[in-house]
Design a protein around this motif. Structure first.
Motif, PDB file in Angstrom:
ATOM      1  N   LYS A   1      -7.888   2.603  -0.797  1.00  0.00           N
ATOM      2  CA  LYS A   1      -7.147   2.324  -2.018  1.00  0.00           C
ATOM      3  C   LYS A   1      -7.701   3.056  -3.230  1.00  0.00           C
ATOM      4  O   LYS A   1      -7.018   3.155  -4.248  1.00  0.00           O
ATOM      5  CB  LYS A   1      -7.185   0.817  -2.313  1.00  0.00           C
ATOM      6  N   GLU A   2      -8.928   3.502  -3.147  1.00  0.00           N
ATOM      7  CA  GLU A   2      -9.562   4.092  -4.318  1.00  0.00           C
ATOM      8  C   GLU A   2     -10.522   5.195  -3.921  1.00  0.00           C
ATOM      9  O   GLU A   2     -10.897   5.332  -2.751  1.00  0.00           O
ATOM     10  CB  GLU A   2     -10.315   3.023  -5.111  1.00  0.00           C
ATOM     11  N   GLN A   3     -10.937   5.986  -4.899  1.00  0.00           N
ATOM     12  CA  GLN A   3     -11.871   7.082  -4.665  1.00  0.00           C
ATOM     13  C   GLN A   3     -13.266   6.513  -4.480  1.00  0.00           C
ATOM     14  O   GLN A   3     -13.816   5.872  -5.369  1.00  0.00           O
ATOM     15  CB  GLN A   3     -11.856   8.049  -5.840  1.00  0.00           C
TER      16      GLN A   3
ATOM     17  N   VAL B   1      -9.642  -1.153   1.809  1.00  0.00           N
ATOM     18  CA  VAL B   1      -8.840  -0.486   2.838  1.00  0.00           C
ATOM     19  C   VAL B   1      -7.363  -0.765   2.575  1.00  0.00           C
ATOM     20  O   VAL B   1      -6.926  -1.918   2.576  1.00  0.00           O
ATOM     21  CB  VAL B   1      -9.234  -0.969   4.246  1.00  0.00           C
ATOM     22  N   ALA B   2      -6.616   0.278   2.335  1.00  0.00           N
ATOM     23  CA  ALA B   2      -5.182   0.123   2.103  1.00  0.00           C
ATOM     24  C   ALA B   2      -4.421  -0.030   3.416  1.00  0.00           C
ATOM     25  O   ALA B   2      -3.443  -0.771   3.506  1.00  0.00           O
ATOM     26  CB  ALA B   2      -4.640   1.331   1.336  1.00  0.00           C
TER      27      ALA B   2
ATOM     28  N   VAL C   1       0.844  -1.187   0.000  1.00  0.00           N
ATOM     29  CA  VAL C   1       0.000   0.000   0.000  1.00  0.00           C
ATOM     30  C   VAL C   1       0.876   1.232   0.000  1.00  0.00           C
ATOM     31  O   VAL C   1       1.980   1.241   0.531  1.00  0.00           O
ATOM     32  CB  VAL C   1      -0.929   0.034   1.241  1.00  0.00           C
ATOM     33  N   ALA C   2       0.372   2.266  -0.605  1.00  0.00           N
ATOM     34  CA  ALA C   2       1.114   3.525  -0.605  1.00  0.00           C
ATOM     35  C   ALA C   2       0.890   4.240   0.708  1.00  0.00           C
ATOM     36  O   ALA C   2      -0.211   4.270   1.226  1.00  0.00           O
ATOM     37  CB  ALA C   2       0.633   4.398  -1.772  1.00  0.00           C
ATOM     38  N   SER C   3       1.927   4.795   1.266  1.00  0.00           N
ATOM     39  CA  SER C   3       1.774   5.537   2.511  1.00  0.00           C
ATOM     40  C   SER C   3       1.125   6.869   2.225  1.00  0.00           C
ATOM     41  O   SER C   3       1.397   7.504   1.226  1.00  0.00           O
ATOM     42  CB  SER C   3       3.141   5.754   3.170  1.00  0.00           C
ATOM     43  N   MET C   4       0.213   7.260   3.128  1.00  0.00           N
ATOM     44  CA  MET C   4      -0.529   8.506   2.961  1.00  0.00           C
ATOM     45  C   MET C   4      -0.128   9.458   4.075  1.00  0.00           C
ATOM     46  O   MET C   4      -0.014   9.062   5.229  1.00  0.00           O
ATOM     47  CB  MET C   4      -2.040   8.237   3.036  1.00  0.00           C
TER      48      MET C   4
END
Length: 619
Positions: free
Chosen positions: A188-190, A172-173, A26-29
């Protein structure tokens, strides 16, 4: 080409989600944002009730506490775990015993207010959401509700719980503890609805279930944080909930005027007829009458004439939903839309409705009929047409042009409808040969109609059987003789969970805030994934594209247009033979039962009865 581009858009998104779910990457936010914690959250705009509100508008904050209410359910139960696929869970456990972070108001299309959570926070694009627990939140055994309980509940339900939890969890990321009392979910998505859905998952006590196989059914009473605890259980026959006098949330504004009975008891009966007889005898306090004809003609029993029972009609503004006989397209005979339309033509609704219901209630005309979300009659226009036209080559007839159900006849057989049905069947490769409908290979047109001997929440077993019996007589004129199988509740649930039927009785209540759950109802995963609500087995990229438009909508206008477009796709799909519905709820009840004068826009909906009802002192 445009169609392929759009489909590739959604296919690529799905593939990306699947890749991330399998890889765990997952990309970190960044956690920094300009968002502020709030007392509630709405799908669009702000909640109607401001911070510091005193009570829900449809609750009576002065309602007296005390008394017992006895309710009835059809069939039986063998489990106290409504959060898994296995077993037939008792009604009420997930309603009275266990709570979620947020509370859903049934007086607003989609607004949540803090319950276990004292605040909710999200960014403008809703790429993440954070909840902060109330420090006073407690389970019924006195132990605190912790972030660890929250995180364990979400992960467990999302991985080994009922399939209805899987779709949202897969989006959920990252789930992370951000303080001793707060948890954040990054997506994970809009999808604007995700920030709200994450507030609606049941919170279970980690220490009770850790180390067990949570996916296994059982009768161990769950420890919840809700206003009631399980008091008595007679497996398959009754369950009693007792109000917890030490309930941590009893003084919250969201709870003022709710949970008024000291005891709520659900008794289980073999079918709706037995339930009604128990009500007439005073063994049950509330009865929802589904037949307008019976409501007008069969309420002269002694308790009614003596003034011990009264009748109330409660209006609503919610969609009709869909109810009727569903055709399982996993069965090859129902894959052709012309066959499904033929089955609809053969169903003489006008005669059936007049015979069984006096013709008093209207027919369901689409999945979202009776609401602002319903498709408009005639051709698609404006934004709805703009959404559907890129898929024009793949839409079934009637989606863009407009689809209406056949009118039927007041006679037992609708001969015009039967002629149309035979023509459609012939076009699909089926002809009557030696009195039986067969295809070119000589294979009979055969299927099984599966029925629950306990009936359903909206129809008694005897009524569904009467509907099917009349329908069978019509089908004989087409050379079709289905097999009808009547099962007990447990067997019926097992068969329908695994889509082992040709046709069966189908009911899906739909709300004013449809969203991610629509994928559980109509998404392609449900073709093979057990336990979904996609009983028809539909696999339609256009429907999923419309659901995606609903989830990405930035305004009520965009959302309504996308839902009306979905309504067209579903209705023109011809998956269900719809019957009648009532725009009002007809509740007969003991005269000492009361409810507030102001009723919610959802009317008689989960969260209304018994939650806001109370018992007046008996004279």
């Amino acid at each position: 080409m445009r169609f392929l581009t759009i489909i590739n858009k959604y296919a690529t998104r799905y593939a990306l989600i699947l890749f991330l779910a399998l890889s765990g990457s997952v990309a970190s936010m960044p956690l920094a944002s300009l968002a502020e914690p709030a007392h509630g959250i709405a799908m669009y705009g702000k909640p109607a009730l401001p911070a510091g509100f005193t009570h829900l508008p449809y609750a009576n904050p002065d309602a007296p506490k005390g008394g017992t209410i006895r309710l009835a359910e059809p069939g039986g139960f063998d489990s106290l775990k409504p959060w898994i696929l296995k077993g037939n869970a008792a009604w009420g456990v997930g309603v009275h015993v266990v709570e979620s972070l947020m509370f859903r108001s049934i007086d607003e299309p989609f607004t949540l207010y803090g319950l276990l959570a004292e605040s909710v926070e999200t960014d403008p694009d809703r790429t993440w959401v954070e909840f902060t627990l109330r420090p006073e939140a407690r389970f019924s055994d006195g132990s605190p509700v912790t972030i660890e309980d929250v995180m364990w509940s979400y992960k467990t339900l999302g991985t080994v719980g009922h399939p209805r939890y899987l779709a949202v969890w897969s989006k959920v990321a990252k789930m992370e503890k951000t303080s001793d009392r707060s948890v954040r979910f990054t997506f994970k998505e809009q999808d604007r609805e995700l920030a709200m859905l994450m507030g609606m998952r049941p919170i279970l006590k980690k220490a009770q279930w850790e180390g067990q196989d949570f996916a296994q059914s059982g009768l161990e009473p769950p420890i919840g944080s809700g206003p009631y605890v399980i008091d008595k259980v007679d497996p398959g026959r009754s369950i009693t909930f007792r109000r917890n006098p030490a309930y941590w949330g009893r003084d919250l504004p969201i709870n003022r005027g709710l949970n008024n009975f000291d005891e709520i008891r659900y008794d289980y009966f073999g079918d709706a007829n037995a339930m009604f007889e128990a009500f007439k005898a005073g063994e049950v306090n509330v009865w929802r009458e589904l037949s307008a004809q019976k409501w007008a003609s069969e309420y002269d029993f002694p308790l009614m004439t003596q003034g011990e029972v009264t009748k109330s009609e409660i209006r609503n503004e919610r969609p009709s939903g869909i109810m009727g006989l569903v055709m399982n397209t996993r069965n090859p005979v129902f894959r052709d839309w012309r066959v499904r339309q033929a089955m609809i033509e053969a169903f003489n609704f006008q005669f059936i409705n007049k015979t069984l219901n006096g013709g008093l209630d209207p027919r369901i005309t689409s999945y979202f009929s009776n609401s602002v979300l319903a498709m408009h009659p005639g051709p698609a226009e404006g934004r709805v047409r703009d959404l559907l036209e890129p898929f024009a080559a793949d839409l079934l007839p009637g989606t863009l042009e407009g689809y209406t159900l056949p009118e039927g006849s007041d006679r037992p057989f609708d001969r015009q409808g039967l002629r149309r049905a035979l023509k459609l069947l012939e076009e699909a490769g089926w002809t009557v040969q030696d009195g039986a409908l067969k295809n070119a290979d000589g294979r009979d047109f055969s299927f099984e109609i599966l029925l629950n001997q306990s009936g359903s929440s909206m129809r008694s077993a005897s009524e569904t059987q009467q509907i099917v019996d009349i329908y069978l007589e019509a089908l004989k004129n087409l050379g079709i003789t289905p097999t009808v199988t009547l099962l007990d509740s447990a067997q019926y649930v097992q068969r329908t969970n695994n889509y082992d039927f040709g046709m069966t009785w189908y009911e899906r209540a739909l709300s004013l805030s449809p969203g991610n759950e629509q994928l559980l109802y109509w998404g392609h995963d449900g073709v093979t994934l057990p336990g979904s609500r996609n009983w028809m087995g539909m696999n339609d990229p256009v429907a999923e594209a419309m659901i995606a438009e609903m989830l990405e909508a930035k305004s009520p206008e965009q959302f309504n247009a996308a839902t009306r477009a979905l309504d067209r796709v579903l209705t023109a799909g011809r998956y269900v033979i719809p019957v009648n519905f009532s725009p009002v709820s007809r509740l007969a009840h003991s005269t000492w039962l009361e409810y507030p004068e102001q009723t919610p826009i959802y009317g008689d909906w989960p969260g209304f009865m018994p939650e806001v009802w109370w018992q007046e002192a008996k004279e």
